[in-house]
Scaffold this active site. Structure first.
Site, PDB file in Angstrom:
ATOM      1  N   ASP A  25     -31.132  -8.035 -22.981  1.00  0.00           N
ATOM      2  CA  ASP A  25     -30.534  -8.923 -21.980  1.00  0.00           C
ATOM      3  C   ASP A  25     -30.054 -10.250 -22.582  1.00  0.00           C
ATOM      4  O   ASP A  25     -30.399 -11.335 -22.074  1.00  0.00           O
ATOM      5  CB  ASP A  25     -31.550  -9.243 -20.865  1.00  0.00           C
ATOM      6  CG  ASP A  25     -32.207  -8.011 -20.275  1.00  0.00           C
ATOM      7  OD1 ASP A  25     -31.529  -6.988 -20.115  1.00  0.00           O
ATOM      8  OD2 ASP A  25     -33.420  -8.091 -19.959  1.00  0.00           O
ATOM      9  N   GLU A 231     -26.629  -4.958 -11.343  1.00  0.00           N
ATOM     10  CA  GLU A 231     -27.443  -6.072 -11.852  1.00  0.00           C
ATOM     11  C   GLU A 231     -26.685  -6.770 -12.984  1.00  0.00           C
ATOM     12  O   GLU A 231     -25.580  -6.383 -13.339  1.00  0.00           O
ATOM     13  CB  GLU A 231     -28.800  -5.569 -12.352  1.00  0.00           C
ATOM     14  CG  GLU A 231     -28.711  -4.609 -13.532  1.00  0.00           C
ATOM     15  CD  GLU A 231     -30.042  -4.015 -13.948  1.00  0.00           C
ATOM     16  OE1 GLU A 231     -31.080  -4.298 -13.315  1.00  0.00           O
ATOM     17  OE2 GLU A 231     -30.048  -3.238 -14.921  1.00  0.00           O
TER      18      GLU A 231
END
Ligand code: FUB
Length: 332
Positions: A25, A231
């Protein structure tokens, strides 16, 4: 012969940027002339796999930097631990960071003791931290994947993730114990945005929906799994256009949509990054010296373990018409 095909000139590194620990991420920014990377710190915590993503049981964050694109990576060590955050119990997922007036504001999600994801902020004097967390989560915050975008003097927080990220539990504005997904032919769940207060510690307004539209100006539908939001929101600007990019989740791509305002609406345009090794796909885009770079992750060093990831980077090329050349994570 000079190669004039911009795609073949794209700088791409299939090598993991960090190999001494698992990282995922990656949110990248340029501070003090360097690229700083704010990733999740994946760990093997022995937590059984489940649909809530409990096996993503991260406990802390490290910050990394590189002096130049594709340069050597420095690990600046521990920047924040769940043990130091009074309101947080577990699962320190994808973070982001920004700078204002010489202070650095690090935004992160975590589950509270009731197992509800909230967003927190921690403040530091240096881009690499350490960061001092606020005693409470941001008021009115929920779900995961905060990403902060500076537009002039204003700062906006984007967030939201469905399934394990709990966005589908908040459709009525309060937390529901049950998932509430719209029907396949109804508008899909929207990512969220709120302008940040001047002190950067709270929302300055009620969270709003980010509308993602198709080519006819209609909201993307729940059943449109190839294009609807899942997301990992990110915003960057190219020329005068705002690009909102995100993961499509169960179809595993990073998609992008464009608009004229940080609030959107954004119109779907295409795929920025194809599926990678592993279930999740999560990225950021940063500009340095006129070139754009895509940061993302895959599961190469764990041999495909979906919760044990490693960050990577590639150059991101915008065509003259504003479209983006799709990055393939695999050699073709
Ligand atoms: O790292 C945990 C979660 O996986 C992130 O919050 C999602 O975006 C996905 O990458």
């Amino acid at each position: 012969m000079t190669d004039t095909n911009p795609k073949s000139q794209q700088k791409f590194s299939s090598a993991p940027l960090v190999t001494h620990m698992y990282t995922a991420d990656p949110s990248a920014h340029v501070f003090e002339g360097k690229i700083y990377i704010y990733p999740s710190h994946d760990v093997e915590g022995g937590v059984p796999f489940n649909d809530d993503g409990s096996h993503f049981c991260m406990e802390d964050y490290h910050v990394f930097s590189m002096d130049k694109p594709f340069g050597e990576v420095t690990d600046h060590g521990l920047a924040l631990s769940v043990n130091d955050v009074p309101w947080a119990a577990r699962q320190m997922w994808a973070p982001d960071c920004t700078e204002k007036d010489g202070k650095y504001y690090f935004y992160f999600p975590a589950k509270d003791p009731d197992d509800v994801f909230r967003l927190g902020v921690a403040v530091g004097d240096r881009p690499e931290g350490p960061f001092e967390p606020q005693p409470e989560a941001i008021k009115g915050s929920f779900s995961i994947d905060p990403a902060v975008y500076k537009d002039g003097d204003d700062y906006y927080l984007y967030w939201g993730g469905i399934w394990g990220g709990q966005l589908q539990r908040w459709v009525n504005g309060t937390f529901s114990q049950q998932d509430q997904y719209p029907a396949d032919d109804e508008p899909a769940l929207c990512p969220k945005i709120a302008k940040l207060r001047d002190d950067m510690l709270e929302f300055a307004e009620e969270p709003r929906d980010i509308l993602l539209l198709d080519e006819n100006g209609e909201p993307l539908k729940t059943g449109d799994n190839a294009r609807r939001y899942f997301e990992g929101p990110w915003v960057h600007k190219f020329k005068d256009t705002y690009y909102f990019s995100y993961s499509t989740g169960d179809t595993h791509c990073i998609a992008y949509a464009t608009g004229d305002s940080p609030y959107g609406p954004f119109t779907y345009k295409g795929i920025m990054l194809e599926p990678v090794l592993g279930w999740t796909n999560h990225h950021s885009v940063v500009e340095k010296d006129g070139k754009y770079y895509l940061f993302y992750h895959d599961c190469e060093i764990s041999g495909g373990e979906t919760h044990l990831r490693n960050i990577k980077m590639a150059e991101l090329i915008h065509n003259e018409d504003g479209s983006i050349q799709t990055v393939s994570a695999f050699e073709k």
